[in-house]
Design an enzyme around this catalytic site. Structure first.
Site, mmCIF file in Angstrom:
data_model
loop_
_atom_site.group_PDB
_atom_site.id
_atom_site.type_symbol
_atom_site.label_atom_id
_atom_site.label_comp_id
_atom_site.label_asym_id
_atom_site.label_seq_id
_atom_site.Cartn_x
_atom_site.Cartn_y
_atom_site.Cartn_z
ATOM 1 N N TYR A 53 34.755 36.049 14.743
ATOM 2 C CA TYR A 53 36.033 36.346 14.094
ATOM 3 C C TYR A 53 35.921 36.120 12.595
ATOM 4 O O TYR A 53 35.273 35.165 12.155
ATOM 5 C CB TYR A 53 37.118 35.379 14.551
ATOM 6 N N GLU A 54 36.668 36.894 11.825
ATOM 7 C CA GLU A 54 36.591 36.805 10.364
ATOM 8 C C GLU A 54 37.136 35.489 9.809
ATOM 9 O O GLU A 54 36.832 35.124 8.679
ATOM 10 C CB GLU A 54 37.328 37.982 9.725
ATOM 11 N N SER A 55 37.941 34.786 10.581
ATOM 12 C CA SER A 55 38.447 33.494 10.101
ATOM 13 C C SER A 55 37.325 32.473 9.955
ATOM 14 O O SER A 55 37.507 31.440 9.307
ATOM 15 C CB SER A 55 39.518 32.984 11.056
ATOM 16 N N GLY A 56 36.174 32.727 10.580
ATOM 17 C CA GLY A 56 35.043 31.807 10.456
ATOM 18 C C GLY A 56 34.597 31.224 11.785
ATOM 19 O O GLY A 56 33.994 30.165 11.834
ATOM 20 N N ASN B 112 39.522 41.507 3.195
ATOM 21 C CA ASN B 112 39.338 40.053 3.345
ATOM 22 C C ASN B 112 38.079 39.563 2.635
ATOM 23 O O ASN B 112 38.096 38.546 1.956
ATOM 24 C CB ASN B 112 39.271 39.682 4.829
#
Lengths: 285, 308
Positions: A53-56, B112
């Site tokens: 996921y791009e949140s990390g 992002n």
């Protein structure tokens, strides 16, 4: 003889996307149906699929549905929890095999619009303002290959999208992606609720590859705003098996992703929601 | 660049104090978290204090920026994602852009990765960072701040993005000490760079712990005291968003907001109830219901629990 199993179109879209993901691969997903595809692939044929996921978040094991990529639930059972720029760095450095992206418009060269539907207006005065790229552009620019998920609707399959949020094969000319400086491979499939499309390796033009049971070529063509080419032998997707349907149900226990408002209204209060989610956690129900 | 003067002093204050001291009309803000660990209580306080003409530079946000638009306080959005997650589109943002109600917010679209590079550039005290995102897309057509160059070493096209230096960064963390050492569990988004990029930094936290407690797990200190101006104790400060190890996402509350905010009247009624109708975050929690908050805490702790 076994009776035909009922399924909802959204489920078939998640299932057919799951089939694009291979065991052992590393997949960059978003939320909602794109995540469901990843979870279902893990349950069915790709137990060693790593979700990012791009949140990390790297390598979660899912027992509950996420509604945002940054929910604490996105981290459940993760292998590594790190930062946003670190996973985007890993993306740009070619560590990730495949990305799954949703879209509001797609064009014949696989360019995606998730920013604004112009209608009679323009970018500044659109008919519908959408969320924007998020990490979609980043994924579509740099990941090994992209699978696009979207519903078949009128005016959504266009010769040219209103706004290229995420590049596909751009204008379709040879080496267009490389010339622009893009390092990722581009889209390989568009998976919808009625059919699967692929891209001609020479012309980069999208063509009809697989129909779902009961869907005709003419019906598909009625949604597509260019002269759609088809594969010499159009395949028909098999109906989902019992195992596949069970996996789809387990991936979204309360039907909250596919059922949206209606499904949420079925839940009495937060305590029922908590009990329901924990049942999935401990019993896989 | 002025040499940093922030020291390991007691920086604890109330939320009302921190917002009134650091946020001014016309300020540029960024918020920590990544739709999860969001500064919801902070935004409610900004709305109560009526700080206006704000610019937000951020990666992905949902309800907090939607509330700022609906309340008429956000002048400009420089960001990558402004939706409502799996629930759908952001109702106030849509109404603003499509119909100009209550006004048209200025939008600058990013990705992002690009936004995270803008914060990294500022955190490194560099004017820009290069990225391979956005090339060939229409983001370049409408966003004049992105410059495409030929890489002077290898000759490939690259997109340059300028450093982002907001006036204030608000970051919600699980634990902090009173000097501003902030520890984050779960993924960290761009928080370590946002606190180094912003001119002023306010940490809100679930728990204030003694400095010895911070030192026991020093790996988790994403934010050292020298980046921080204020520390505010705000338990449940992210509700209805999640806070890893503390409470789960409240999908039913967000669902209710999302349905009410589909009309302007519905949104204003929601705002009256949950923001203007609450003197502070304590009153908000009481209105939401402590039993509800504890149920979300219970749910989260069956999945993610901070080590003792």
């Amino acid at each position: 003889m076994e009776k035909e199993l009922p399924y909802v179109p959204g489920q078939m879209m998640a299932l057919m996307t799951a089939k694009e993901l291979k065991d052992g691969e590393i997949v960059f997903v978003g939320i909602g149906l794109t995540l469901m595809a990843g979870i279902v692939a893990q349950m069915l044929h790709a137990p060693n699929l790593t979700i990012v996921y791009e949140s990390g978040c790297i390598g979660p094991r899912k027992w509950r549905v996420d509604f945002n990529v940054g929910d604490s639930s996105a981290a459940d059972g993760a292998t590594a929890l790190t930062s946003e720029w670190r996973v985007f760095g890993d993306l740009q450095a070619a560590f990730y095999d495949v990305g799954v992206l949703g879209a509001a418009q797609v064009d014949k060269y696989g360019n995606i619009n998730s920013t604004a539907i112009f209608g009679e207006g323009d970018y500044y005065h659109p008919q519908v303002r959408l969320p924007g790229s998020g990490g979609g552009n980043d994924i579509g620019s740099s990941v090994g290959r992209t699978v696009i998920m979207m519903k078949m609707q009128k005016k959504r399959f266009l010769p040219r999208v209103d706004y290229i949020t995420t590049p596909g094969y751009l204008d379709g000319t040879p080496q267009a992606r490389q010339k622009a400086g893009l390092v990722g491979g581009g889209p390989v499939a568009v998976v919808t609720d009625k059919a699967v499309f692929r891209f001609d390796p020479q012309t980069h033009e999208m063509y009809l590859d697989t129909l779902y049971p009961g869907i005709t070529v003419d019906e598909i063509k009625s949604y597509v705003n260019w002269d759609l080419k088809t594969a010499p032998q159009i395949k028909t997707a098999p109906l989902p098996t019992k195992e596949e349907l069970a996996a789809l149900k387990r991936a979204d226990p309360g039907n909250l992703v596919l059922g949206r408002e209606e499904a949420r209204r079925q839940i009495r209060d937060i305590h029922q929601y908590v009990a329901m989610t924990l049942a999935g956690r401990y019993h896989g129900l | 660049m002025q040499h940093n003067q922030r020291r390991a002093t007691n920086k604890q204050m109330t939320l009302a104090e921190a917002v009134s001291r650091f946020v001014f009309d016309g300020a540029t803000l960024t918020f920590g978290g990544f739709i999860g660990r969001d500064c919801v209580a902070v935004v409610h306080e900004i709305v109560r204090q009526g700080k206006k003409d704000l610019t937000v530079i951020d990666d992905s946000k949902t309800d907090i920026t939607d509330i700022l638009v609906g309340a008429g306080l956000l002048k400009k959005w420089e960001g990558a994602y402004f939706g409502y997650g799996a629930l759908g589109l952001a109702p106030n943002f849509r109404r603003s852009i499509e119909q100009g109600i209550p006004y048209r917010v200025e939008v600058e679209d990013w990705t992002n990765a690009a936004i995270s590079m803008r914060f990294l550039a500022a955190a490194l005290n560099l004017p820009f960072m290069p990225t391979r995102s956005m090339l060939g897309s229409d983001i370049l057509k409408y966003n004049q701040k992105v410059k495409v160059i030929q890489d002077p070493f290898e000759g490939q096209p690259l997109a340059l993005v300028p450093a982002a230096r907001p006036d204030v960064a608000f970051i919600h963390v699980q634990r902090a000490d009173i000097t501003g050492n902030g520890q984050i569990w779960g993924f960290t988004g761009s928080d370590e760079n946002k606190v180094r990029a912003a001119k002023r930094v306010v940490l809100t936290c679930e728990e204030i712990v003694p400095p010895e407690e911070i030192k026991r797990q020093a790996n988790l200190t994403a934010i050292p005291f020298y980046c921080v101006d204020a520390v505010v104790h705000v338990p449940f400060g992210c509700h209805p968003q999640s806070c890893y190890g503390y409470y789960a996402y409240d999908v039913l509350f967000c669902g209710q907001y999302h349905e009410m905010a589909k009309t302007r009247e519905g949104f204003l009624a929601w705002l009256d109830t949950y923001v203007y109708g609450c003197r502070d975050h304590q009153e908000y929690c009481a209105k939401v219901g402590w039993d509800r908050l504890f149920a979300l805490q219970h749910l989260e702790r069956q999945f993610n629990r901070l080590p003792a």
